[in-house]
Design an enzyme around this catalytic site. Structure first.
Site, PDB file in Angstrom:
ATOM      1  N   HIS A   1      -1.078 -21.387  -0.815  1.00  0.00           N
ATOM      2  CA  HIS A   1       0.035 -20.485  -0.510  1.00  0.00           C
ATOM      3  C   HIS A   1       0.866 -20.010  -1.704  1.00  0.00           C
ATOM      4  O   HIS A   1       1.171 -18.834  -1.788  1.00  0.00           O
ATOM      5  CB  HIS A   1       0.931 -21.108   0.566  1.00  0.00           C
ATOM      6  CG  HIS A   1       0.303 -21.145   1.926  1.00  0.00           C
ATOM      7  ND1 HIS A   1      -0.828 -21.875   2.216  1.00  0.00           N
ATOM      8  CD2 HIS A   1       0.636 -20.514   3.077  1.00  0.00           C
ATOM      9  CE1 HIS A   1      -1.156 -21.713   3.482  1.00  0.00           C
ATOM     10  NE2 HIS A   1      -0.286 -20.882   4.036  1.00  0.00           N
TER      11      HIS A   1
ATOM     12  N   LYS B   1       6.485  -1.845   1.821  1.00  0.00           N
ATOM     13  CA  LYS B   1       5.293  -1.283   2.475  1.00  0.00           C
ATOM     14  C   LYS B   1       4.151  -2.291   2.365  1.00  0.00           C
ATOM     15  O   LYS B   1       3.191  -2.133   1.601  1.00  0.00           O
ATOM     16  CB  LYS B   1       4.937   0.077   1.864  1.00  0.00           C
ATOM     17  CG  LYS B   1       4.071   0.915   2.813  1.00  0.00           C
ATOM     18  CD  LYS B   1       4.153   2.382   2.491  1.00  0.00           C
ATOM     19  CE  LYS B   1       3.188   3.245   3.274  1.00  0.00           C
ATOM     20  NZ  LYS B   1       3.282   3.160   4.738  1.00  0.00           N
TER      21      LYS B   1
ATOM     22  N   LEU C   1      11.108   1.594   6.939  1.00  0.00           N
ATOM     23  CA  LEU C   1      10.441   2.064   5.737  1.00  0.00           C
ATOM     24  C   LEU C   1      10.994   3.462   5.465  1.00  0.00           C
ATOM     25  O   LEU C   1      10.949   4.329   6.348  1.00  0.00           O
ATOM     26  CB  LEU C   1       8.928   2.149   5.944  1.00  0.00           C
ATOM     27  CG  LEU C   1       8.218   2.572   4.660  1.00  0.00           C
ATOM     28  CD1 LEU C   1       8.065   1.386   3.717  1.00  0.00           C
ATOM     29  CD2 LEU C   1       6.877   3.189   4.952  1.00  0.00           C
TER      30      LEU C   1
ATOM     31  N   GLU D   1      12.029   2.530  13.968  1.00  0.00           N
ATOM     32  CA  GLU D   1      11.081   3.566  13.528  1.00  0.00           C
ATOM     33  C   GLU D   1       9.820   3.438  14.368  1.00  0.00           C
ATOM     34  O   GLU D   1       9.708   2.551  15.211  1.00  0.00           O
ATOM     35  CB  GLU D   1      10.759   3.399  12.039  1.00  0.00           C
ATOM     36  CG  GLU D   1      10.158   2.047  11.709  1.00  0.00           C
ATOM     37  CD  GLU D   1       9.925   1.817  10.212  1.00  0.00           C
ATOM     38  OE1 GLU D   1       9.736   2.794   9.482  1.00  0.00           O
ATOM     39  OE2 GLU D   1       9.920   0.642   9.818  1.00  0.00           O
TER      40      GLU D   1
ATOM     41  N   ARG E   1       8.502   4.090  -4.541  1.00  0.00           N
ATOM     42  CA  ARG E   1       8.502   3.133  -3.424  1.00  0.00           C
ATOM     43  C   ARG E   1       7.512   2.006  -3.688  1.00  0.00           C
ATOM     44  O   ARG E   1       7.782   0.834  -3.375  1.00  0.00           O
ATOM     45  CB  ARG E   1       8.172   3.859  -2.115  1.00  0.00           C
ATOM     46  CG  ARG E   1       8.339   2.972  -0.898  1.00  0.00           C
ATOM     47  CD  ARG E   1       8.207   3.765   0.386  1.00  0.00           C
ATOM     48  NE  ARG E   1       6.875   4.302   0.566  1.00  0.00           N
ATOM     49  CZ  ARG E   1       6.532   5.140   1.534  1.00  0.00           C
ATOM     50  NH1 ARG E   1       7.436   5.538   2.413  1.00  0.00           N
ATOM     51  NH2 ARG E   1       5.305   5.576   1.640  1.00  0.00           N
TER      52      ARG E   1
ATOM     53  N   ARG F   1      -7.693 -20.280  -2.268  1.00  0.00           N
ATOM     54  CA  ARG F   1      -6.682 -20.169  -1.210  1.00  0.00           C
ATOM     55  C   ARG F   1      -5.644 -21.279  -1.317  1.00  0.00           C
ATOM     56  O   ARG F   1      -5.963 -22.456  -1.159  1.00  0.00           O
ATOM     57  CB  ARG F   1      -7.331 -20.179   0.177  1.00  0.00           C
ATOM     58  CG  ARG F   1      -6.319 -19.890   1.279  1.00  0.00           C
ATOM     59  CD  ARG F   1      -6.945 -19.859   2.670  1.00  0.00           C
ATOM     60  NE  ARG F   1      -5.927 -19.513   3.667  1.00  0.00           N
ATOM     61  CZ  ARG F   1      -5.035 -20.374   4.149  1.00  0.00           C
ATOM     62  NH1 ARG F   1      -5.032 -21.633   3.770  1.00  0.00           N
ATOM     63  NH2 ARG F   1      -4.134 -19.966   5.029  1.00  0.00           N
TER      64      ARG F   1
ATOM     65  N   TYR G   1       0.834  -1.199   0.000  1.00  0.00           N
ATOM     66  CA  TYR G   1       0.000   0.000   0.000  1.00  0.00           C
ATOM     67  C   TYR G   1       0.864   1.243   0.000  1.00  0.00           C
ATOM     68  O   TYR G   1       2.084   1.180   0.211  1.00  0.00           O
ATOM     69  CB  TYR G   1      -0.952  -0.012   1.202  1.00  0.00           C
ATOM     70  CG  TYR G   1      -0.306   0.311   2.544  1.00  0.00           C
ATOM     71  CD1 TYR G   1       0.519  -0.607   3.183  1.00  0.00           C
ATOM     72  CD2 TYR G   1      -0.513   1.549   3.148  1.00  0.00           C
ATOM     73  CE1 TYR G   1       1.103  -0.305   4.400  1.00  0.00           C
ATOM     74  CE2 TYR G   1       0.070   1.853   4.377  1.00  0.00           C
ATOM     75  CZ  TYR G   1       0.881   0.924   4.995  1.00  0.00           C
ATOM     76  OH  TYR G   1       1.472   1.230   6.192  1.00  0.00           O
TER      77      TYR G   1
HETATM   78  N1  PDD Z   1       2.709   5.006   7.375  1.00  0.00           N
HETATM   79  N2  PDD Z   1       7.421   3.909   8.840  1.00  0.00           N
HETATM   80  C1  PDD Z   1       6.296   3.179   8.856  1.00  0.00           C
HETATM   81  C2  PDD Z   1       6.320   1.831   9.492  1.00  0.00           C
HETATM   82  C3  PDD Z   1       5.123   3.672   8.254  1.00  0.00           C
HETATM   83  O1  PDD Z   1       4.001   2.920   8.243  1.00  0.00           O
HETATM   84  C4  PDD Z   1       5.132   4.968   7.676  1.00  0.00           C
HETATM   85  C5  PDD Z   1       3.921   5.570   7.016  1.00  0.00           C
HETATM   86  C6  PDD Z   1       6.327   5.707   7.702  1.00  0.00           C
HETATM   87  C7  PDD Z   1       6.433   7.088   7.088  1.00  0.00           C
HETATM   88  O2  PDD Z   1       6.358   7.053   5.693  1.00  0.00           O
HETATM   89  P1  PDD Z   1       5.793   8.288   4.856  1.00  0.00           P
HETATM   90  O3  PDD Z   1       6.559   9.478   5.270  1.00  0.00           O
HETATM   91  O4  PDD Z   1       6.041   7.887   3.450  1.00  0.00           O
HETATM   92  O5  PDD Z   1       4.315   8.433   5.180  1.00  0.00           O
HETATM   93  C8  PDD Z   1       7.458   5.137   8.287  1.00  0.00           C
HETATM   94  C9  PDD Z   1       1.463   5.405   6.732  1.00  0.00           C
HETATM   95  C10 PDD Z   1       1.174   6.865   6.852  1.00  0.00           C
HETATM   96  C11 PDD Z   1       0.349   4.518   7.251  1.00  0.00           C
HETATM   97  O6  PDD Z   1       0.611   3.326   7.429  1.00  0.00           O
HETATM   98  O7  PDD Z   1      -0.781   4.987   7.436  1.00  0.00           O
END
Ligand code: PDD
Length: 293
Positions: free
Chosen positions: A102, A147, A205, A180, A52, A100, A33
């Protein structure tokens, strides 16, 4: 005004938007996403989000559901149809619908869903108020650079933060280093005055907001280091903040119940917020978005 969602080729009323029960995103979290910020009618960091997304898709060998250009049209259209001047666009791509099993299914089309949501406009005063974070063990898989919609550790961590009266949880690796936040990148200004955030690796991320802040700092001649910092270093920091598309640059004034510095928004944090807003308004987002590992 009723909300509109995009589901596999169609714009539909949000309340009726649904995916198949055998979508692999639903059954296996087999998808990725992006969350785009919309600020004063403009998409922020579109190129970065798309680069990304390309990284996440290619690491998981999921096909783009359409060309990048066509997807970009839909991202704008979903914001327009929902009259989002300030807010978010959420985009999700999964490996698609299949019985379903894997292994990757053969000949399955990726599935695409988008939603958009209005949010209050960026409020610097609010962002400078400062929030609490707690630290928790990082129990995620080893590929934080992807992501993935598989966010169970992140939501458990965020819930733990909420139950502790905190805004965010900073996740800490087995080596004692902060990776993070559960949905944001973590930053400190060390006791020696150094602006620090974790380097890009499989360990974090690489946030689009993070990249904008780094470019804005470089342009302003502010020194920074991209390296891991420990919980101890964070506890002794002068300042701290988090960055994300939803939190922008948000001051952190308490870590694990201890005030950061004097317990108020730090000077550099405050400056980085101004620089960030100027940067996105002038440039639209980061330019250095080609590498993701
Ligand atoms: N999350 N690290 C993680 C684990 C994240 O899920 C996010 C963003 C970030 C920051 O990334 P960015 O600056 O590109 O938004 C760092 C989004 C906002 C979410 O999951 O809703």
């Amino acid at each position: 005004m009723s909300r509109i969602a995009y589901v596999n080729g169609q714009y539909v009323p949000h309340q009726d938007a649904a995916v198949h029960i055998e979508d692999r995103g639903y059954q296996f979290a087999d998808g990725v996403y992006e969350v785009f910020a919309v600020h004063q009618g403009s998409l922020i960091g579109e190129q970065g989000h798309m680069d990304r997304l390309d990284h996440s898709l290619s690491e998981l060998r999921i096909d783009w559901p359409m060309s990048r250009r066509a997807l970009s049209v839909i991202v704008r259209e979903i914001a327009r149809r929902n009259r989002v001047r300030d807010g978010l666009v959420y985009l999700q791509i999964t490996r698609g619908v299949a019985r379903r099993d894997h292994p990757f299914p053969a000949d399955t089309m990726s599935a695409l869903v988008l939603t958009a949501r209005r949010m209050p406009s960026l409020d610097k005063e609010q962002l400078r108020k400062g929030v609490d974070v707690i630290t928790i063990p990082d129990i995620r898989w080893a590929r934080h650079d992807i992501k993935s919609v598989s966010l169970l550790p992140n939501i458990l961590g965020k819930q733990q933060a909420r139950e502790a009266g905190a805004y965010e949880a900073w996740m800490v690796g087995a080596d004692g280093m902060v990776t993070e936040g559960t949905s944001s990148n973590a930053w400190i200004v060390s006791k020696d005055g150094e602006l620090l955030t974790h380097n890009t690796s499989h360990g974090i991320l690489n946030g689009i907001t993070r990249l904008s802040v780094l470019e804005a700092a470089a342009e302003a001649g502010i020194k920074f280091s991209e390296r891991p910092f420990s919980v101890d270093e964070a506890m002794q920091a002068k300042e701290a903040f988090v960055t994300s598309s939803t939190s922008h640059v948000k001051a952190v004034t308490v870590i694990d119940g201890q005030p950061v510095g004097n317990g108020h928004v730090g000077e550099l944090t405050s400056r980085m917020l101004d620089l960030y807003v100027d940067f996105i308004e002038a440039k639209g987002g980061p330019k250095n978005t080609a590498t993701w590992n």
